[in-house]
Motif scaffolding. Structure first.
Motif, PDB file in Angstrom:
ATOM      1  N   ILE A 167       9.829  13.189  -2.677  1.00 35.69           N
ATOM      2  CA  ILE A 167      10.028  13.719  -4.029  1.00 35.69           C
ATOM      3  C   ILE A 167      10.124  15.228  -3.876  1.00 35.69           C
ATOM      4  N   THR A 168      11.290  15.773  -4.184  1.00 36.40           N
ATOM      5  CA  THR A 168      11.561  17.169  -3.869  1.00 36.40           C
ATOM      6  C   THR A 168      12.630  17.713  -4.806  1.00 36.40           C
ATOM      7  N   TYR A 169      12.970  18.987  -4.632  1.00 42.31           N
ATOM      8  CA  TYR A 169      14.030  19.593  -5.430  1.00 42.31           C
ATOM      9  C   TYR A 169      15.389  19.057  -4.984  1.00 42.31           C
ATOM     10  N   LEU A 170      16.261  18.810  -5.957  1.00 44.04           N
ATOM     11  CA  LEU A 170      17.575  18.246  -5.645  1.00 44.04           C
ATOM     12  C   LEU A 170      18.710  19.254  -5.735  1.00 44.04           C
ATOM     13  N   ASP A 171      18.535  20.320  -6.516  1.00 42.31           N
ATOM     14  CA  ASP A 171      19.692  21.173  -6.806  1.00 42.31           C
ATOM     15  C   ASP A 171      19.525  22.630  -6.383  1.00 42.31           C
ATOM     16  N   ASN A 172      18.558  22.903  -5.533  1.00 44.57           N
ATOM     17  CA  ASN A 172      18.363  24.293  -5.120  1.00 44.57           C
ATOM     18  C   ASN A 172      18.746  24.505  -3.664  1.00 44.57           C
ATOM     19  N   GLU A 224      14.967  26.384 -14.841  1.00 44.22           N
ATOM     20  CA  GLU A 224      14.731  24.947 -14.668  1.00 44.22           C
ATOM     21  C   GLU A 224      15.422  24.446 -13.409  1.00 44.22           C
ATOM     22  N   TYR A 225      14.780  23.503 -12.723  1.00 49.82           N
ATOM     23  CA  TYR A 225      15.367  22.860 -11.550  1.00 49.82           C
ATOM     24  C   TYR A 225      15.066  21.370 -11.602  1.00 49.82           C
ATOM     25  N   THR A 226      15.954  20.589 -11.003  1.00 46.21           N
ATOM     26  CA  THR A 226      15.787  19.135 -10.992  1.00 46.21           C
ATOM     27  C   THR A 226      14.942  18.709  -9.807  1.00 46.21           C
ATOM     28  N   VAL A 227      13.939  17.895 -10.084  1.00 52.51           N
ATOM     29  CA  VAL A 227      13.109  17.278  -9.055  1.00 52.51           C
ATOM     30  C   VAL A 227      13.437  15.788  -9.033  1.00 52.51           C
ATOM     31  N   GLY A 228      13.579  15.225  -7.859  1.00 50.43           N
ATOM     32  CA  GLY A 228      13.941  13.825  -7.808  1.00 50.43           C
ATOM     33  C   GLY A 228      13.488  13.132  -6.540  1.00 50.43           C
ATOM     34  N   LYS A 231      20.347   9.778  -0.256  1.00 54.21           N
ATOM     35  CA  LYS A 231      20.603   9.191  -1.565  1.00 54.21           C
ATOM     36  C   LYS A 231      19.512   9.691  -2.492  1.00 54.21           C
ATOM     37  N   THR A 232      19.883  10.153  -3.681  1.00 53.81           N
ATOM     38  CA  THR A 232      18.905  10.792  -4.554  1.00 53.81           C
ATOM     39  C   THR A 232      18.959  10.227  -5.974  1.00 53.81           C
ATOM     40  N   TRP A 233      17.815  10.339  -6.651  1.00 53.08           N
ATOM     41  CA  TRP A 233      17.700   9.960  -8.061  1.00 53.08           C
ATOM     42  C   TRP A 233      16.927  11.075  -8.776  1.00 53.08           C
ATOM     43  N   PRO A 234      17.495  11.713  -9.801  1.00 50.92           N
ATOM     44  CA  PRO A 234      16.746  12.742 -10.539  1.00 50.92           C
ATOM     45  C   PRO A 234      15.591  12.125 -11.319  1.00 50.92           C
ATOM     46  N   LEU A 235      14.465  12.817 -11.353  1.00 56.52           N
ATOM     47  CA  LEU A 235      13.279  12.331 -12.053  1.00 56.52           C
ATOM     48  C   LEU A 235      12.940  13.166 -13.280  1.00 56.52           C
ATOM     49  N   TYR A 236      12.937  14.487 -13.141  1.00 56.00           N
ATOM     50  CA  TYR A 236      12.633  15.352 -14.285  1.00 56.00           C
ATOM     51  C   TYR A 236      13.128  16.757 -13.998  1.00 56.00           C
ATOM     52  N   ARG A 237      13.182  17.559 -15.057  1.00 54.82           N
ATOM     53  CA  ARG A 237      13.543  18.964 -14.927  1.00 54.82           C
ATOM     54  C   ARG A 237      12.263  19.785 -14.886  1.00 54.82           C
ATOM     55  N   GLU A 238      12.096  20.549 -13.817  1.00 54.96           N
ATOM     56  CA  GLU A 238      10.902  21.377 -13.655  1.00 54.96           C
ATOM     57  C   GLU A 238      11.113  22.717 -14.349  1.00 54.96           C
ATOM     58  N   GLY A 244       0.822  -1.205   0.000  1.00 53.19           N
ATOM     59  CA  GLY A 244       0.000   0.000   0.000  1.00 53.19           C
ATOM     60  C   GLY A 244       0.857   1.256   0.000  1.00 53.19           C
ATOM     61  N   PHE A 245       0.223   2.379  -0.293  1.00 55.73           N
ATOM     62  CA  PHE A 245       0.930   3.645  -0.388  1.00 55.73           C
ATOM     63  C   PHE A 245       0.208   4.727   0.406  1.00 55.73           C
ATOM     64  N   SER A 246       0.983   5.564   1.043  1.00 56.93           N
ATOM     65  CA  SER A 246       0.466   6.783   1.666  1.00 56.93           C
ATOM     66  C   SER A 246       1.242   7.939   1.065  1.00 56.93           C
ATOM     67  N   ILE A 247       0.560   8.822   0.355  1.00 53.09           N
ATOM     68  CA  ILE A 247       1.204   9.938  -0.339  1.00 53.09           C
ATOM     69  C   ILE A 247       0.724  11.228   0.303  1.00 53.09           C
ATOM     70  N   VAL A 248       1.669  11.990   0.864  1.00 54.98           N
ATOM     71  CA  VAL A 248       1.314  13.203   1.602  1.00 54.98           C
ATOM     72  C   VAL A 248       2.020  14.406   0.971  1.00 54.98           C
ATOM     73  N   SER A 249       1.299  15.499   0.858  1.00 57.63           N
ATOM     74  CA  SER A 249       1.866  16.737   0.331  1.00 57.63           C
ATOM     75  C   SER A 249       2.667  17.427   1.427  1.00 57.63           C
ATOM     76  N   ARG A 250       3.918  17.757   1.133  1.00 52.22           N
ATOM     77  CA  ARG A 250       4.808  18.373   2.109  1.00 52.22           C
ATOM     78  C   ARG A 250       5.678  19.433   1.440  1.00 52.22           C
ATOM     79  N   THR A 251       6.098  20.426   2.211  1.00 50.75           N
ATOM     80  CA  THR A 251       7.093  21.364   1.702  1.00 50.75           C
ATOM     81  C   THR A 251       8.442  20.658   1.658  1.00 50.75           C
ATOM     82  N   SER A 252       9.398  21.245   0.926  1.00 51.60           N
ATOM     83  CA  SER A 252      10.724  20.629   0.839  1.00 51.60           C
ATOM     84  C   SER A 252      11.394  20.560   2.209  1.00 51.60           C
ATOM     85  N   ASN A 253      11.202  21.580   3.036  1.00 56.41           N
ATOM     86  CA  ASN A 253      11.787  21.550   4.384  1.00 56.41           C
ATOM     87  C   ASN A 253      11.170  20.452   5.239  1.00 56.41           C
TER      88      ASN A 253
END
Length: 294
Positions: free
Chosen positions: A144-149, A265-269, A156-163, A120-129
Motif C-alpha cells: 500500500i503506497t503512493y501511486l501517482d508521485n 493531494e496524492y493517491t494511495v493505493g 498492477k494497482t488499485w487506488p484506495l483513497y486520496r491523501e 493470516g496476515f503479516s503487516i510491515v511498515s515500509r518506505t515506498s522505495n
C-alpha cells in the motif's frame, strides 16, 4: 532440483547464517549446506561465497535467488488456489505499507478474512522505495503506497483513497481553533516531520517549496506515534496525512487543521507484481480494493 533446495537458499539469504537458516527450515545445518551444494552442481554455478562463515551470495547466486523466490511464490500461489477450491485455504499474506496508510489496512484485511477465515496476515511498515524493491523480489505479496508521485513499474494497482495533509497541534496551541493554515504559516512553527527516506516527507518538502518557503524540522522520526507524542507535549506541530486522525482519535489531545495554499493531494493505493495468474489471495485483495472510490 526441487522446491526444498530453493526454500533453503531463500532462508539462507534471509538469515545470512547457515545454522539459523537450518533451524527455520527444520533441518540440520549439514543437510541445508549439502542441498545447496547439490543445487550448485545441478546448475553448474557457485551460489554461495565459500568460507568458514556465510559471506553472501555470488552474482550468479543473486540471480538464482530471484528466480527461487519467484518459483516458490508461484508454487505457494498454486497451492492456495487449490485449497480455495476445497474451502480449506490456510495461507498467509504479507503487506508492506507506508506508515501513513497503516490506519486503513483493516479495510482490506477485514473483508479478506471474512472470505478466508483461516488466512493470516503479516503487516510491515515500509518506505515506498522498500515496497517497490520487496515487490520485485517477492519479499511481500502486496504493498500500500503512493501511486501517482513516483513510478511503479511492472505493477498492477488499485487506488484506495486520496491523501491530503493536516497540521497537527495540541488543543491549547494558538492555531487550534482555526479551520485552515497555510503551508507558509506552518513553516514558521517548530515542526516534527517524517524522515527524508519517506516519500511522504518528499511530498511535504515539495509543498513547502510550492508555497515559496522552507521548513526546517526540529524533530524527525520514521514513527508517526513518536511524532504525535512530541506534538502532545505542546511544544511542536506536525504535518501529517489526514488519515492519521483515524489512528490517534479525539482522546489524544490533538487537533488537525487543513493545510491550504496550496491544497495538496496524492493517491494511495494497492500495488502488486503484475503477473498471470495472480495468487488467489492477492487477486482477492485486488477485488476488495477495486470497490474503493478515492
Amino acid at each position: 532440483m526441487d522446491i526444498r533446495q530453493l526454500r533453503y537458499l531463500i532462508a539462507l539469504a534471509q538469515e545470512e547464517h547457515f545454522t539459523r537458516a537450518a533451524e527455520i527450515c527444520n533441518v540440520t545445518q549439514p543437510t541445508l549446506s549439502g542441498r545447496i551444494r547439490q543445487l550448485e552442481q545441478e546448475l553448474g554455478v557457485s551460489i554461495v561465497m565459500r568460507g568458514q562463515r556465510y559471506h553472501g551470495l555470488t552474482e550468479e547466486g543473486q540471480r538464482v535467488l530471484r528466480w527461487a523466490k519467484r518459483i516458490v511464490e508461484d508454487c505457494e500461489g498454486m497451492r492456495e488456489e487449490l485449497e480455495a477450491l476445497t474451502g480449506d485455504l490456510r495461507g498467509s499474506i504479507t503487506l508492506g505499507v507506508i506508515p501513513s496508510a497503516l490506519p486503513m489496512t483493516p479495510d482490506l484485511t477485514g473483508p479478506l478474512r471474512k472470505l478466508y477465515p483461516q488466512v493470516g496476515f503479516s503487516i510491515v511498515s515500509r518506505t515506498s522505495n522498500e515496497i517497490i524493491r520487496q515487490l520485485e523480489d517477492y519479499s511481500i505479496d502486496a504493498g500500500i503506497t503512493y501511486l501517482d508521485n513516483e513510478p511503479l513499474e511492472d505493477c498492477k494497482t488499485w487506488p484506495l483513497y486520496r491523501e491530503s495533509y493536516r497540521l497537527f497541534v495540541a488543543r491549547e496551541h494558538p492555531f487550534a481553533g482555526r479551520e485552515t493554515v497555510s503551508w507558509a504559516e506552518a513553516a514558521s512553527l517548530p515542526l516534527c516531520l517524517l524522515t527524508r527516506d519517506m516519500q511522504n516527507r518528499r511530498i511535504v518538502d515539495a509543498a513547502f517549496r510550492q508555497a515559496s518557503c522552507v521548513a526546517v524540522p526540529e524533530v524527525e522520526s520514521n514513527s508517526i506515534i513518536s511524532i504525535c507524542a512530541h506534538v502532545q507535549d505542546g511544544g511542536f506541530a506536525a504535518v501529517l496525512p489526514e488519515i492519521v486522525e483515524r489512528t490517534i482519535g479525539t482522546a489524544s489531545g490533538l487537533t488537525a487543521i487543513r493545510l491550504v495554499d496550496p491544497v495538496v493531494e496524492y493517491t494511495v493505493g494497492l500495488a502488486v507484481q503484475d503477473r498471470d495468474p495472480l495468487p488467489i489471495l492477492v487477486s482477492s485483495l485486488g477485488d476488495i480494493a477495486s470497490a474503493f472510490a478515492p
